[in-house]
Write an enzyme that holds these catalytic residues in place. Structure first.
Site, PDB file in Angstrom:
ATOM      1  N   LYS A  86      46.437  44.584  77.609  1.00  0.00           N
ATOM      2  CA  LYS A  86      46.417  46.043  77.788  1.00  0.00           C
ATOM      3  C   LYS A  86      45.046  46.646  77.440  1.00  0.00           C
ATOM      4  O   LYS A  86      44.716  47.735  77.903  1.00  0.00           O
ATOM      5  CB  LYS A  86      47.526  46.736  76.992  1.00  0.00           C
ATOM      6  CG  LYS A  86      47.501  46.497  75.509  1.00  0.00           C
ATOM      7  CD  LYS A  86      46.872  47.581  74.725  1.00  0.00           C
ATOM      8  CE  LYS A  86      46.754  47.269  73.261  1.00  0.00           C
ATOM      9  NZ  LYS A  86      46.401  45.947  72.789  1.00  0.00           N
ATOM     10  N   GLY A 116      51.077  46.117  70.939  1.00  0.00           N
ATOM     11  CA  GLY A 116      52.518  45.849  70.881  1.00  0.00           C
ATOM     12  C   GLY A 116      52.973  45.581  69.450  1.00  0.00           C
ATOM     13  O   GLY A 116      54.103  45.889  69.064  1.00  0.00           O
ATOM     14  N   LYS A 128      47.188  34.483  76.442  1.00  0.00           N
ATOM     15  CA  LYS A 128      47.801  35.717  75.916  1.00  0.00           C
ATOM     16  C   LYS A 128      49.019  35.394  75.059  1.00  0.00           C
ATOM     17  O   LYS A 128      50.044  34.913  75.560  1.00  0.00           O
ATOM     18  CB  LYS A 128      48.223  36.583  77.103  1.00  0.00           C
ATOM     19  CG  LYS A 128      48.886  37.885  76.717  1.00  0.00           C
ATOM     20  CD  LYS A 128      47.864  38.897  76.289  1.00  0.00           C
ATOM     21  CE  LYS A 128      48.489  40.059  75.573  1.00  0.00           C
ATOM     22  NZ  LYS A 128      47.595  40.678  74.618  1.00  0.00           N
ATOM     23  N   LYS A 156      39.627  43.159  72.741  1.00  0.00           N
ATOM     24  CA  LYS A 156      39.347  44.549  72.365  1.00  0.00           C
ATOM     25  C   LYS A 156      37.848  44.846  72.460  1.00  0.00           C
ATOM     26  O   LYS A 156      37.441  45.859  73.039  1.00  0.00           O
ATOM     27  CB  LYS A 156      39.853  44.845  70.944  1.00  0.00           C
ATOM     28  CG  LYS A 156      41.367  44.771  70.854  1.00  0.00           C
ATOM     29  CD  LYS A 156      41.870  45.169  69.498  1.00  0.00           C
ATOM     30  CE  LYS A 156      43.275  44.664  69.278  1.00  0.00           C
ATOM     31  NZ  LYS A 156      44.207  44.806  70.397  1.00  0.00           N
TER      32      LYS A 156
HETATM   33  N1  LIG Z   1      36.678  40.113  63.998  1.00  0.00           N
HETATM   34  C1  LIG Z   1      37.842  40.726  63.747  1.00  0.00           C
HETATM   35  N2  LIG Z   1      37.857  42.000  63.270  1.00  0.00           N
HETATM   36  C2  LIG Z   1      39.042  42.623  63.036  1.00  0.00           C
HETATM   37  N3  LIG Z   1      40.261  42.059  63.250  1.00  0.00           N
HETATM   38  C3  LIG Z   1      40.297  40.801  63.741  1.00  0.00           C
HETATM   39  C4  LIG Z   1      39.095  40.082  64.005  1.00  0.00           C
HETATM   40  N4  LIG Z   1      39.446  38.853  64.471  1.00  0.00           N
HETATM   41  C5  LIG Z   1      40.775  38.806  64.516  1.00  0.00           C
HETATM   42  N5  LIG Z   1      41.305  39.970  64.082  1.00  0.00           N
HETATM   43  C6  LIG Z   1      42.756  40.205  64.054  1.00  0.00           C
HETATM   44  O1  LIG Z   1      43.059  40.913  65.256  1.00  0.00           O
HETATM   45  C7  LIG Z   1      44.221  41.704  64.981  1.00  0.00           C
HETATM   46  C8  LIG Z   1      44.353  42.738  66.095  1.00  0.00           C
HETATM   47  O2  LIG Z   1      44.693  42.073  67.290  1.00  0.00           O
HETATM   48  P1  LIG Z   1      46.192  42.099  67.856  1.00  0.00           P
HETATM   49  O3  LIG Z   1      47.179  41.892  66.765  1.00  0.00           O
HETATM   50  O4  LIG Z   1      46.238  41.212  69.045  1.00  0.00           O
HETATM   51  O5  LIG Z   1      46.219  43.596  68.303  1.00  0.00           O
HETATM   52  P2  LIG Z   1      47.289  44.542  68.966  1.00  0.00           P
HETATM   53  O6  LIG Z   1      48.622  43.823  69.034  1.00  0.00           O
HETATM   54  O7  LIG Z   1      47.284  45.723  68.048  1.00  0.00           O
HETATM   55  O8  LIG Z   1      46.705  44.834  70.301  1.00  0.00           O
HETATM   56  C9  LIG Z   1      43.970  42.231  63.615  1.00  0.00           C
HETATM   57  O9  LIG Z   1      45.142  42.605  62.954  1.00  0.00           O
HETATM   58  C10 LIG Z   1      43.282  41.044  62.915  1.00  0.00           C
HETATM   59  O10 LIG Z   1      44.245  40.255  62.253  1.00  0.00           O
HETATM   60  N1  LIG Z   2      50.051  43.187  77.056  1.00  0.00           N
HETATM   61  C1  LIG Z   2      49.416  43.269  75.861  1.00  0.00           C
HETATM   62  O1  LIG Z   2      48.199  43.354  75.782  1.00  0.00           O
HETATM   63  O2  LIG Z   2      50.217  43.256  74.738  1.00  0.00           O
HETATM   64  P1  LIG Z   2      49.809  43.281  73.196  1.00  0.00           P
HETATM   65  O3  LIG Z   2      48.874  44.410  72.993  1.00  0.00           O
HETATM   66  O4  LIG Z   2      51.117  43.476  72.511  1.00  0.00           O
HETATM   67  O5  LIG Z   2      49.191  41.961  72.886  1.00  0.00           O
END
Ligand SMILES: Nc1ncnc2c1ncn2[C@@H]1O[C@H](COP(=O)(O)OP(=O)(O)O)[C@@H](O)[C@H]1O
Ligand SMILES: NC(=O)OP(=O)(O)O
Length: 319
Positions: free
Chosen positions: A212, A10, A127, A274
């Site tokens: 997601k 997101g 979350k 992830k």
């Molecule tokens: N071990 C890690 N390796 C890479 N990124 C990490 C790690 N731990 C935390 N992050 C953070 O996780 C972020 C990605 O997660 P998030 O922003 O929730 O993803 P998205 O919204 O794209 O699904 C990266 O931008 C980074 O700041």
């Molecule tokens: N629902 C969900 O996983 O949203 P983000 O990827 O924006 O965190």
């Protein structure tokens, strides 16, 4: 031709400017990248997050809440973001496909994700949704929203957190599989899917936001995908993220990554879901998963970018 499920964060759609036009522009940039999979001959299944969007929508709903026009609950807000983001993605993909001379339909499927009523996540919100707040804003936010729980989100500020139960089933997976077989590009399970609990013959919405990454992994398994690709804002998975001795991984085996997950090394609510979603897919299918940056799609397709997680017992290869 590979069947590829791509999960988009997101935060890749919304950065600072939350206006519809800014988000549409971000989605257009994303679509430009995604079309590379189709040009490469792959079957593409798109899923996306909604954390920033659903949090903002809840704020809009509560700001305008009156007895005659009540705020919508979280599950309905999740469905609303599937509609709005799906609309943006459908049009952006259509435009980019036409530019490339490809005549392909793109459709959004409102997807419901079945969760367990007794999932412990309902007692333990994790979350992050909506905007980021600085430490100095925290006191005001807490007094304006006394029922909120907040969490620090991977060094980027504080955010509201809500329950995030694990997906058990994807209610529409057979329709998704059919659409893919028909050569259509589906946008599915936006925001992880609307969380619903099965009660007798009914699907009842519940107040949560599903990750997601987990629903993408589930869908990828249910439709026998060849690869799961999680696109985000970093180039790959790091060990010791944010520390001077951080190492970015190019390739890692299931067993080694699992050891690092078990040692609690990945940030909850950001990288942990992830790597967990990716390992679940790799373990159950034997096929690879990749975690990488949205801007690096061409290089990810070429196998030169991202962190690839494989079903082999290897020592991790650093970038
Ligand atoms: N071990 C890690 N390796 C890479 N990124 C990490 C790690 N731990 C935390 N992050 C953070 O996780 C972020 C990605 O997660 P998030 O922003 O929730 O993803 P998205 O919204 O794209 O699904 C990266 O931008 C980074 O700041
Ligand atoms: N629902 C969900 O996983 O949203 P983000 O990827 O924006 O965190």
């Amino acid at each position: 031709m590979a069947k590829i499920v791509v999960a988009l964060g997101g935060n890749a759609i919304l950065s600072k400017d939350a206006s519809a036009s800014a988000q549409m522009n971000a989605v257009k940039k994303t679509a430009k990248e995604l079309v590379n999979f189709i040009k490469n001959g792959d079957q593409l299944i798109i899923t996306h997050g909604n954390g920033p969007q659903v949090g903002n929508l809840l704020l809009q709903q509560s700001a305008a809440d009156t007895p005659d026009n009540p705020a919508m609950p979280l599950d309905t807000c999740g469905a609303m973001t599937q509609g709005s983001l799906g609309y943006w993605f459908q049009n952006a993909m259509r435009e980019e496909l036409l530019k490339s001379g490809i005549d392909k339909d793109v459709i959004t499927i409102i997807t419901q994700t079945i969760v367990a009523e007794n999932d412990p996540a309902f007692q333990n919100p994790s979350k992050p949704i909506g905007p980021f707040y600085t430490e100095s804003e925290l006191a005001d936010i807490k007094s304006a929203h006394p029922n909120w729980q907040l969490m620090e989100d991977a060094g980027r500020g504080y955010r509201r957190i809500v329950p995030s139960p694990r997906p058990l089933e994807i209610n529409e997976y057979r329709a998704i599989r059919q659409v893919v077989d028909d050569g259509i590009v589906p946008i599915v399970s936006g925001g992880g899917g609307v969380p619903v609990i099965k009660k007798d013959n009914k699907l009842v919405g519940t107040e949560a936001v599903i990750d997601k990454d987990f629903s993408a992994s589930k869908i990828a398994q249910l439709i026998n995908a060849d690869k799961l690709i999680i696109l985000t804002s970093v180039g790959g998975v790091f060990y010791n993220y944010g520390k001077p001795d951080a190492i970015e991984l190019k390739k890692v085996g299931l067993d080694e990554l699992q050891q690092h997950i078990d040692a609690d090394e990945f940030a909850k609510g950001s990288m942990l879901p992830k790597v967990e979603a990716a390992t679940d897919f790799v373990r159950n299918t034997g096929n690879p998963a990749v975690i990488g940056a949205l801007e690096a799609v061409k290089d990810i397709i070429a196998g030169e970018e991202g962190t690839t997680i494989i079903n082999e017992n290897i020592v991790a290869v650093a970038k």
